[in-house]
Design a protein around this motif. Structure first.
Motif, mmCIF file in Angstrom:
data_model
loop_
_atom_site.group_PDB
_atom_site.id
_atom_site.type_symbol
_atom_site.label_atom_id
_atom_site.label_comp_id
_atom_site.label_asym_id
_atom_site.label_seq_id
_atom_site.Cartn_x
_atom_site.Cartn_y
_atom_site.Cartn_z
ATOM 1 N N LEU A 99 0.830 -1.205 0.000
ATOM 2 C CA LEU A 99 0.000 0.000 0.000
ATOM 3 C C LEU A 99 0.866 1.258 0.000
ATOM 4 O O LEU A 99 0.573 2.236 -0.691
ATOM 5 C CB LEU A 99 -0.922 -0.015 1.215
ATOM 6 C CG LEU A 99 -1.857 1.177 1.391
ATOM 7 C CD1 LEU A 99 -2.787 1.329 0.192
ATOM 8 C CD2 LEU A 99 -2.671 1.031 2.683
ATOM 9 N N LEU A 100 1.949 1.232 0.774
ATOM 10 C CA LEU A 100 2.884 2.356 0.786
ATOM 11 C C LEU A 100 3.429 2.613 -0.612
ATOM 12 O O LEU A 100 3.497 3.768 -1.062
ATOM 13 C CB LEU A 100 4.024 2.052 1.759
ATOM 14 C CG LEU A 100 5.125 3.100 1.904
ATOM 15 C CD1 LEU A 100 4.599 4.361 2.582
ATOM 16 C CD2 LEU A 100 6.309 2.531 2.692
ATOM 17 N N ASP A 101 3.810 1.561 -1.315
ATOM 18 C CA ASP A 101 4.322 1.714 -2.672
ATOM 19 C C ASP A 101 3.241 2.237 -3.615
ATOM 20 O O ASP A 101 3.494 3.130 -4.441
ATOM 21 C CB ASP A 101 4.846 0.370 -3.196
ATOM 22 C CG ASP A 101 6.127 -0.067 -2.512
ATOM 23 O OD1 ASP A 101 6.800 0.798 -1.905
ATOM 24 O OD2 ASP A 101 6.456 -1.262 -2.575
ATOM 25 N N ALA A 102 2.048 1.686 -3.515
ATOM 26 C CA ALA A 102 0.971 2.051 -4.439
ATOM 27 C C ALA A 102 0.523 3.493 -4.276
ATOM 28 O O ALA A 102 0.068 4.129 -5.245
ATOM 29 C CB ALA A 102 -0.221 1.109 -4.233
ATOM 30 N N GLU A 103 0.642 4.034 -3.073
ATOM 31 C CA GLU A 103 0.178 5.396 -2.795
ATOM 32 C C GLU A 103 1.317 6.422 -2.788
ATOM 33 O O GLU A 103 1.145 7.546 -2.295
ATOM 34 C CB GLU A 103 -0.528 5.423 -1.438
ATOM 35 C CG GLU A 103 -1.831 4.653 -1.400
ATOM 36 C CD GLU A 103 -2.907 5.304 -2.273
ATOM 37 O OE1 GLU A 103 -3.015 6.552 -2.254
ATOM 38 O OE2 GLU A 103 -3.616 4.569 -2.983
ATOM 39 N N THR A 104 2.462 6.061 -3.332
ATOM 40 C CA THR A 104 3.646 6.924 -3.269
ATOM 41 C C THR A 104 3.395 8.357 -3.736
ATOM 42 O O THR A 104 3.742 9.310 -3.017
ATOM 43 C CB THR A 104 4.805 6.291 -4.068
ATOM 44 O OG1 THR A 104 5.228 5.101 -3.398
ATOM 45 C CG2 THR A 104 5.992 7.245 -4.164
ATOM 46 N N PRO A 105 2.815 8.603 -4.924
ATOM 47 C CA PRO A 105 2.637 10.007 -5.345
ATOM 48 C C PRO A 105 1.804 10.818 -4.359
ATOM 49 O O PRO A 105 2.151 11.958 -4.022
ATOM 50 C CB PRO A 105 1.926 9.877 -6.699
ATOM 51 C CG PRO A 105 2.296 8.508 -7.186
ATOM 52 C CD PRO A 105 2.350 7.660 -5.953
ATOM 53 N N HIS A 106 0.718 10.232 -3.888
ATOM 54 C CA HIS A 106 -0.138 10.929 -2.924
ATOM 55 C C HIS A 106 0.584 11.178 -1.608
ATOM 56 O O HIS A 106 0.503 12.279 -1.041
ATOM 57 C CB HIS A 106 -1.401 10.111 -2.680
ATOM 58 C CG HIS A 106 -2.140 10.490 -1.430
ATOM 59 N ND1 HIS A 106 -2.780 11.709 -1.280
ATOM 60 C CD2 HIS A 106 -2.306 9.824 -0.244
ATOM 61 C CE1 HIS A 106 -3.319 11.773 -0.064
ATOM 62 N NE2 HIS A 106 -3.042 10.641 0.573
ATOM 63 N N LEU A 107 1.314 10.167 -1.130
ATOM 64 C CA LEU A 107 1.957 10.272 0.177
ATOM 65 C C LEU A 107 3.056 11.322 0.185
ATOM 66 O O LEU A 107 3.196 12.084 1.145
ATOM 67 C CB LEU A 107 2.521 8.913 0.586
ATOM 68 C CG LEU A 107 1.471 7.830 0.876
ATOM 69 C CD1 LEU A 107 2.126 6.465 1.005
ATOM 70 C CD2 LEU A 107 0.678 8.177 2.129
ATOM 71 N N ILE A 108 3.841 11.403 -0.882
ATOM 72 C CA ILE A 108 4.898 12.413 -0.939
ATOM 73 C C ILE A 108 4.294 13.810 -1.027
ATOM 74 O O ILE A 108 4.780 14.752 -0.392
ATOM 75 C CB ILE A 108 5.841 12.129 -2.125
ATOM 76 C CG1 ILE A 108 6.642 10.848 -1.853
ATOM 77 C CG2 ILE A 108 6.787 13.303 -2.361
ATOM 78 C CD1 ILE A 108 7.544 10.432 -2.992
ATOM 79 N N ALA A 109 3.198 13.953 -1.793
ATOM 80 C CA ALA A 109 2.545 15.265 -1.926
ATOM 81 C C ALA A 109 1.851 15.670 -0.630
ATOM 82 O O ALA A 109 1.808 16.852 -0.275
ATOM 83 C CB ALA A 109 1.535 15.230 -3.072
#
Length: 405
Positions: free
Chosen positions: A212-222
């Motif tokens: 899940l961390l990998d899949a949501e990378t763009p959102h999480l960094i933003a």
């Protein structure tokens, strides 16, 4: 013969080390043949300062608990906590008691603050990292801290429906930490909970959380910052690594200790590759973890052999990984006296320099087909250079005498 290698002997300086390398490495690994000697750590500190000021290096990574080291990094970058607290909580293996490690942390904080107290820009700050897992030779930590920190990071930033479980479920499956940290489990696999039904369920949940961390990378960094995301990745690597380690602690096959040693160095390697993503770093650990060859150790059940973290990282980074071994002449307070003249250490001990950087290719040319004798040590805590592996390093840092710290 010592005089024949004088053209390959240089002062212990950052420029001398760089001059031995075919390219500027992202990871410059400096090994040590023993732990706990501040003379070697003082030398490391001096080299790191030179690398920061002259070569643009921005991180030092040492053989210490990667999660605990976040306490040190928070202090040197943001001033969180006090120096005393950091030395007590930010190191494993007893390394927080070292005066040299304390001086390293103090200098890093002072460098980041600067004389005007404004603080350096984030891009210029120097960082601290541990790259060992939360492991000791006597056992392993509970996966609770890493697993719950990863879950908490995701729970605060993604839809609850995407999470594979609740925090309460993790807490129930983890149970008391004492189940995981029982020191008897290292020598008695039946005492380990690593292959229990709860541990198996936790391994699957940890895998889902990392996915899940990998899949949501763009959102999480933003949504937060790349540093927060990097920290969550560290929690994920640590949680999955610890659960895998505990699983194999419960193994009863003859390959048990070989697998556990390999798992530890694999965790180290993945942490080092993450450090390399941030830019050039000095890495400091035992020679055996950083060498490009397999490591070996005599344990209670016999000899074990596994690929070192350095070998794993070197296979991935190529010339962007460099390894410089440290060798020494004497540690008299440990019973390690003047080395025999027919050993590598004995040859280097005959040089006039108290410490120096040695060009391995020049040393190998001088030796020719004559392989030096292996040095035999009376103290188990010191590992002499293996003459067979001499050319597996990019250079040698030699320290003639190591006085009591």
């Amino acid at each position: 013969m010592a005089t024949d290698i004088k053209d390959g002997v240089h002062p212990v300086e950052a420029t001398a080390l760089m001059g031995l390398l075919p390219a500027r490495p992202r990871l410059l690994a400096l090994g040590e043949p023993t732990h706990g000697e501040d003379t070697l750590l003082d030398l490391r500190n001096e080299l790191f300062r030179r690398l920061v000021e002259e070569e643009g290096y921005r991180t030092i990574a040492i053989e210490s608990d990667c999660v605990a080291a976040l306490v040190v990094d928070d202090y040197v970058t943001a001033g969180t906590g006090t120096l005393d607290e950091v030395m007590e909580r930010g190191f494993s293996h007893g390394f927080g008691a070292s005066a040299a490690n304390r001086e390293l942390v103090r200098w890093m904080r002072a460098y980041n603050v600067r004389a005007d107290n404004d603080g350096r820009p984030a891009s210029e700050r120097i960082r601290f990292a541990g790259f060992d897992g939360p492991l000791e030779i006597t056992g392993a930590a509970s996966p609770r801290q890493a697993l719950t920190a990863l879950h908490g990071y995701l729970a605060a930033r993604v839809d609850a429906d995407l999470l594979p479980c609740t925090g309460q479920t993790l807490d129930r499956l983890l149970g008391p930490d004492e189940r995981w940290t029982d020191p008897a489990a290292m020598t008695a696999p039946s005492r380990s909970v690593g292959q229990s039904a709860e541990a198996g369920r936790l391994r699957l949940l940890a895998d889902d959380l990392v996915a899940l961390l990998d899949a949501e990378t763009p959102h999480l960094i933003a949504a937060a910052s790349r540093d927060d995301w990097d920290r969550a990745r560290l929690y994920g690597r640590t949680a999955t690594g610890l659960l895998r380690y505990h699983h194999w602690m419960a193994d009863t096959s003859p390959s048990r200790m070989t697998r556990l040693c390999a798992l530890r160095d694999s965790m180290m390697a993945h942490n080092l590759l993450a450090v390399a993503e941030r830019g050039p770093a000095l890495v400091h650990a035992h020679n055996s973890h950083l060498q490009r060859d397999k490591s070996s150790m005599q344990m209670w059940q016999g000899p074990v052999e596994w690929w070192s973290a350095g070998a794993l990282v070197s296979a991935r980074l190529g010339e962007e990984y460099a390894f410089v071994a440290t060798a020494l002449g004497t540690i008299r307070h440990r019973g390690v006296d003047t080395p025999p003249p027919d050993t590598v250490e004995g040859l280097l001990y005959a040089l006039p320099e108290d410490r120096c950087v040695v060009d391995v290719s020049r040393l190998a040319a001088v030796l020719g087909d004559v392989l030096p004798a292996p040095r035999v040590t009376p103290w188990f805590g010191y590992a002499p250079l293996d003459p067979v592996r001499l050319t597996g390093s990019d250079g040698i840092v030699f320290v003639k005498d190591v006085p009591r710290s």
